[in-house]
Design a protein around this motif. Structure first.
Motif, PDB file in Angstrom:
ATOM      1  N   PHE A 211       0.809  -1.213   0.000  1.00 27.10           N
ATOM      2  CA  PHE A 211       0.000   0.000   0.000  1.00 27.10           C
ATOM      3  C   PHE A 211       0.847   1.270   0.000  1.00 27.10           C
ATOM      4  O   PHE A 211       0.365   2.332  -0.385  1.00 27.10           O
ATOM      5  CB  PHE A 211      -0.914   0.036   1.233  1.00 27.10           C
ATOM      6  N   THR A 212       2.079   1.190   0.476  1.00 32.03           N
ATOM      7  CA  THR A 212       2.903   2.375   0.725  1.00 32.03           C
ATOM      8  C   THR A 212       4.235   2.250   0.000  1.00 32.03           C
ATOM      9  O   THR A 212       4.894   1.204   0.089  1.00 32.03           O
ATOM     10  CB  THR A 212       3.151   2.543   2.231  1.00 32.03           C
ATOM     11  N   ARG A 213       4.620   3.300  -0.729  1.00 36.14           N
ATOM     12  CA  ARG A 213       5.855   3.235  -1.503  1.00 36.14           C
ATOM     13  C   ARG A 213       7.080   3.081  -0.606  1.00 36.14           C
ATOM     14  O   ARG A 213       7.986   2.319  -0.897  1.00 36.14           O
ATOM     15  CB  ARG A 213       5.994   4.494  -2.372  1.00 36.14           C
ATOM     16  N   ARG A 214       7.106   3.827   0.488  1.00 35.46           N
ATOM     17  CA  ARG A 214       8.243   3.731   1.401  1.00 35.46           C
ATOM     18  C   ARG A 214       7.746   3.698   2.828  1.00 35.46           C
ATOM     19  O   ARG A 214       7.250   4.694   3.349  1.00 35.46           O
ATOM     20  CB  ARG A 214       9.208   4.906   1.223  1.00 35.46           C
ATOM     21  N   CYS A 215       7.883   2.558   3.463  1.00 34.95           N
ATOM     22  CA  CYS A 215       7.543   2.446   4.880  1.00 34.95           C
ATOM     23  C   CYS A 215       8.683   3.021   5.716  1.00 34.95           C
ATOM     24  O   CYS A 215       9.846   3.040   5.280  1.00 34.95           O
ATOM     25  CB  CYS A 215       7.302   0.988   5.263  1.00 34.95           C
ATOM     26  N   PRO A 216       8.374   3.483   6.922  1.00 34.56           N
ATOM     27  CA  PRO A 216       9.453   3.961   7.799  1.00 34.56           C
ATOM     28  C   PRO A 216      10.468   2.862   8.066  1.00 34.56           C
ATOM     29  O   PRO A 216      10.128   1.671   8.125  1.00 34.56           O
ATOM     30  CB  PRO A 216       8.712   4.353   9.078  1.00 34.56           C
TER      31      PRO A 216
END
Length: 402
Positions: A295-300
């Motif tokens: 869902f997210t291009r870059r996770c923390p």
């Protein structure tokens, strides 16, 4: 949430030199003004929210605020509108407790049991393990509120300090410890340690101040209907609210000044800064807030709860943030000590997440955070991502203030 959300997949670039020149700031503010005016009024209508108030921090200073929609039927939101910001209260509680600890008036690691009677818990030996550090990092082992239990009584689901579970009741216990230890109510302690020293007015904890009369943002339910303020927040009605976990009343500008203070306080190493920024409770894999790469291009790189704040690490970049949400209010506050940016975004409406995600993208200073919330909205609400076209409008909104 009952409408199909459209989530932004691109952000408007709003860049300023560092340190910024007056011309840079003026140009950036004009772009921000035009973009918000282009998109926010429509989002307010589409999402069936009352309205939205936004304050933006750059280079450690409040540079812009915008206000769209209505605080009550026929009454527009303005810089003077007072929002009840739900769980954003936890950030002010955390800062108050950190200031008290720095002054050696309380301890983060002293068991609270000797000071705080809790009839649902104090017969359980695990109650003696609770400390402020455990409570403010949501590792108490308690559910959010007593009404989350079948019998309406708090109880431990596991040993304190071992696992994460978000608990407003735990924050209230922490505040009661500070009150018992100092002999003063939390609202007085906050005024003494944070609000007055930082020059913040138009912010109140657990009470309806006289200056809020006629200025309250009425809560709006998921179907777009206005809700009764005192019914939804009974502690404010009858004076029983501590205000530690909810019932923080504030304007966008007042919370913006708090963010200014936090960024300034983060400029130099200190014990308080270390406590505020040290992750104690990782959220990787958490069912609700866990970041998923589909869902997210870059996770923390790392993320989780510290002392009252959720923290995201992206290499050397850090973002401290907190959300608030109830039947009639949705909120997000965040700041970055290294980029010296931040924002307070308050919505009087249960359907506020689309408006908040769009606002973060339009602000443009924290694309990582915008990406994270796009991912959460896709994960939790099955929202379709849609790009936000660049704004070409130069019109200046009458509802914005500087």
């Amino acid at each position: 949430m009952h409408q199909i959300f459209r989530i932004l997949a691109s952000s408007i670039a709003l860049t300023i030199a560092h340190p910024a020149t007056a011309r840079d700031v003026t140009s950036s503010v004009a772009k921000l003004d035009a973009a918000m005016q282009r998109w926010m009024p429509g989002i307010v209508r589409e999402e069936k929210i009352g309205g939205i108030g936004i304050a933006v921090i750059r280079d450690g200073r409040l540079i812009w605020s915008g206000h769209y929609g209505e605080q009550s039927p026929g009454v527009p939101i303005t810089p003077d509108t007072v929002f009840n910001t739900a769980s954003i209260a936890k950030t002010v509680t955390a800062e108050t407790l950190l200031a008290l600890e720095a002054a050696k008036r309380i301890s983060l690691d002293e068991p609270i049991a000797s000071y705080v009677p809790a009839h649902d818990l104090d017969r359980d030996p695990r109650y003696k393990q609770l400390t402020l550090r455990i409570l403010l990092s949501h590792r108490s082992g308690l559910r959010n509120w007593p009404d989350d239990y079948p019998d309406g009584k708090l109880a431990f689901d596991w040993a304190p300090g071992t696992r994460y579970r978000y608990s407003g009741a735990g924050i209230e216990l922490a505040a009661r410890y500070a009150e018992a230890k100092t002999g003063k109510p939390l609202r007085v302690l906050a005024q003494e340690t944070v609000l007055s020293p930082w020059g913040i007015d138009r912010m109140a904890i657990g009470t309806l101040p006289s200056w809020s009369t006629g200025r309250l943002a009425m809560p709006v339910g998921p179907r777009g209907d206005y809700l009764d303020f005192t019914t939804l927040y009974p502690g404010l009605r009858d004076g029983s609210s501590i205000g530690a976990a909810y019932d923080l009343l504030t304007t966008t500008g007042a919370y913006g000044r708090l963010l200014e203070g936090l960024i300034a306080a983060s400029a130099s190493p200190s014990r308080t800064r270390s406590v505020r920024e040290t992750i104690l409770t990782p959220l990787n894999g958490d069912e609700r807030y866990g970041c998923e790469r589909r869902f997210t291009r870059r996770c923390p790189d790392r993320y989780g709860y510290a002392f009252g704040w959720q923290i995201h690490h992206y290499s050397r970049h850090r973002i401290l943030q907190h959300t608030g949400n109830d039947e009639g209010e949705t909120d997000l506050v965040y700041f970055s000590p290294d980029r010296r940016t931040g924002a307070a975004i308050f919505v009087n409406g249960a359907n506020g997440w689309a408006a908040i995600a769009r606002a973060v993208e339009i602000i443009g200073d924290e694309p990582e955070l915008a990406d994270y919330y796009r991912g959460l909205l896709a994960k939790l609400f099955d929202r379709q991502l849609a790009p936000l076209p660049p704004s070409k409008s130069k019109r200046q909104p009458s509802t914005a203030s500087r």
